[in-house]
Design a protein around this motif. Structure first.
Motif, PDB file in Angstrom:
ATOM      1  N   GLU A 155      43.696  41.662  41.290  1.00 53.01           N
ATOM      2  CA  GLU A 155      44.514  42.740  40.729  1.00 53.01           C
ATOM      3  C   GLU A 155      45.942  42.308  40.479  1.00 53.01           C
ATOM      4  O   GLU A 155      46.549  42.636  39.461  1.00 53.01           O
ATOM      5  N   GLU A 156      46.522  41.550  41.429  1.00 53.56           N
ATOM      6  CA  GLU A 156      47.929  41.179  41.285  1.00 53.56           C
ATOM      7  C   GLU A 156      48.163  40.273  40.091  1.00 53.56           C
ATOM      8  O   GLU A 156      49.272  40.217  39.555  1.00 53.56           O
ATOM      9  N   ILE A 157      47.111  39.559  39.649  1.00 54.04           N
ATOM     10  CA  ILE A 157      47.260  38.671  38.495  1.00 54.04           C
ATOM     11  C   ILE A 157      47.360  39.476  37.207  1.00 54.04           C
ATOM     12  O   ILE A 157      48.088  39.120  36.286  1.00 54.04           O
ATOM     13  N   LEU A 158      46.619  40.584  37.145  1.00 52.17           N
ATOM     14  CA  LEU A 158      46.615  41.402  35.941  1.00 52.17           C
ATOM     15  C   LEU A 158      47.868  42.251  35.805  1.00 52.17           C
ATOM     16  O   LEU A 158      48.154  42.777  34.737  1.00 52.17           O
ATOM     17  N   GLN A 159      48.617  42.397  36.894  1.00 49.59           N
ATOM     18  CA  GLN A 159      49.856  43.160  36.822  1.00 49.59           C
ATOM     19  C   GLN A 159      50.908  42.335  36.097  1.00 49.59           C
ATOM     20  O   GLN A 159      51.016  41.127  36.298  1.00 49.59           O
ATOM     21  N   SER A 274      43.325  31.214  43.432  1.00 50.81           N
ATOM     22  CA  SER A 274      44.552  31.994  43.356  1.00 50.81           C
ATOM     23  C   SER A 274      44.494  33.081  42.289  1.00 50.81           C
ATOM     24  O   SER A 274      45.277  34.034  42.333  1.00 50.81           O
ATOM     25  N   LEU A 275      43.561  32.958  41.319  1.00 51.07           N
ATOM     26  CA  LEU A 275      43.492  33.919  40.223  1.00 51.07           C
ATOM     27  C   LEU A 275      42.255  34.801  40.254  1.00 51.07           C
ATOM     28  O   LEU A 275      42.291  35.930  39.772  1.00 51.07           O
ATOM     29  N   MET A 276      41.148  34.290  40.817  1.00 49.59           N
ATOM     30  CA  MET A 276      39.868  34.985  40.728  1.00 49.59           C
ATOM     31  C   MET A 276      39.417  35.561  42.068  1.00 49.59           C
ATOM     32  O   MET A 276      39.817  35.084  43.127  1.00 49.59           O
TER      33      MET A 276
END
Length: 306
Positions: A155-159, A274-276
């Motif tokens: 979620e934090e990556i999509l923000q 770190s992303l998935m």
């Protein structure tokens, strides 16, 4: 983990010093990656990519696999680019194709492999990298079609890290994204270096000699098991593999060693983690392992038939 490795089995600061030296050596790369992320936050490149690829998933997969095969982009350096593209809605299947094809080879690696090993081996490595990327992208695309509502990215990556905050911060989007990416890459790279140092310390270089003492059928999975954790950077691995091949290592085991060491190394794995979400990280590892096994066995079969 670093503290534990420094006191067991015998107290020594060598492990901590080696990790610190590696981290300092890689600091310019981390800064460059962070600045790249800041530039992407204020540029329109990610939006252009999204417009081209978002509605053409198969073209996106092929394009990502091709670009990954011919560009020298390591796993950590791909974090800001992939994160920015994912935020813009680029298909996750394209990211998976890029991640598994990019670390394996590039033009410089191709030429060096041809000179140290052989041109047929170098071309086979290039083909294997491309096929692995395309297969990974196709599998991920099928998974997304099967569960279109599932959220695979953290979620934090999509923000949007460049968006205004409640605190009314006046920091520019460039510096917001730069600092966030610097912290992200530094954290995961430090973890990757620590794990790698622990594995090297407790398994040692002697593990490589095991590859020449087993039957060719089992040499390939053993090469995958050793090549991933005991990763040696691709350029440094080539002379080692040439020596092992002179001692009896099969070409397929050498192929599996190179692919597994690059595609699922700690550096590449930490970028994906770190992303998935964990389920996609597990899929990435499975695809990398299976791809290395298939490429290794196929190489040995072709060599035996020729």
């Amino acid at each position: 983990m670093l503290l534990l490795g420094s006191v067991w089995p015998t107290p020594s600061l060598d492990l901590a010093i080696s990790v610190a030296v590696e981290l300092i050596t890689l600091l310019p790369l981390i800064v460059l990656v962070a600045l790249m992320a800041g530039w992407l936050a204020v540029s329109a490149m990610a939006e252009r990519f999204r417009g081209i690829l978002n509605n053409r998933p198969w073209q996106a997969i092929f394009f990502a696999g091709l670009i990954g095969t011919v560009t020298p982009v390591c796993g950590i350096a791909s974090v800001p680019l992939v994160a920015a593209l994912l935020r813009q809605g680029v298909p996750i299947a394209a990211a998976m194709a890029f991640w598994l094809s990019s670390p394996i080879t590039d033009p410089g690696m191709l030429l060096l492999t041809a000179n140290i090993l052989s041109w047929p081996f170098a071309i086979a490595l290039l083909i294997a990298a491309m096929l692995l990327g395309l297969t990974a992208g196709a599998v991920m695309h099928g998974l997304c079609r099967w569960r279109p509502q599932a959220q695979w990215v953290r979620e934090e990556i999509l923000q949007d890290t460049a968006a205004p905050t409640c605190e009314g911060s006046t920091r520019s989007p460039f510096w917001t994204e730069t600092l966030a990416t610097f912290a992200l890459v530094l954290r995961w790279l430090a973890f990757a270096l620590t794990v790698e140092a622990l594995v090297r310390t407790h398994l040692g270089e002697a593990g490589y000699s095991l590859l020449t003492n087993v039957d060719s059928l089992w040499a390939v999975p053993l090469a995958v098991g050793i090549g991933g954790p005991l990763y040696i950077e691709g350029y440094a691995a080539l002379p080692l593999l040439r020596g092992l091949m002179d001692m009896g290592l099969t070409p397929g085991a050498a192929m599996a060693f190179l692919i597994s060491g690059a595609a699922i190394s700690f550096y590449a794995a930490m970028a994906v983690w770190s992303l998935m979400r964990p389920v996609i990280f597990g899929l990435y590892l499975a695809l990398g392992i299976v791809g290395a096994l298939v490429a290794g066995w196929a190489t040995d079969i072709v060599v035996n038939l020729s």
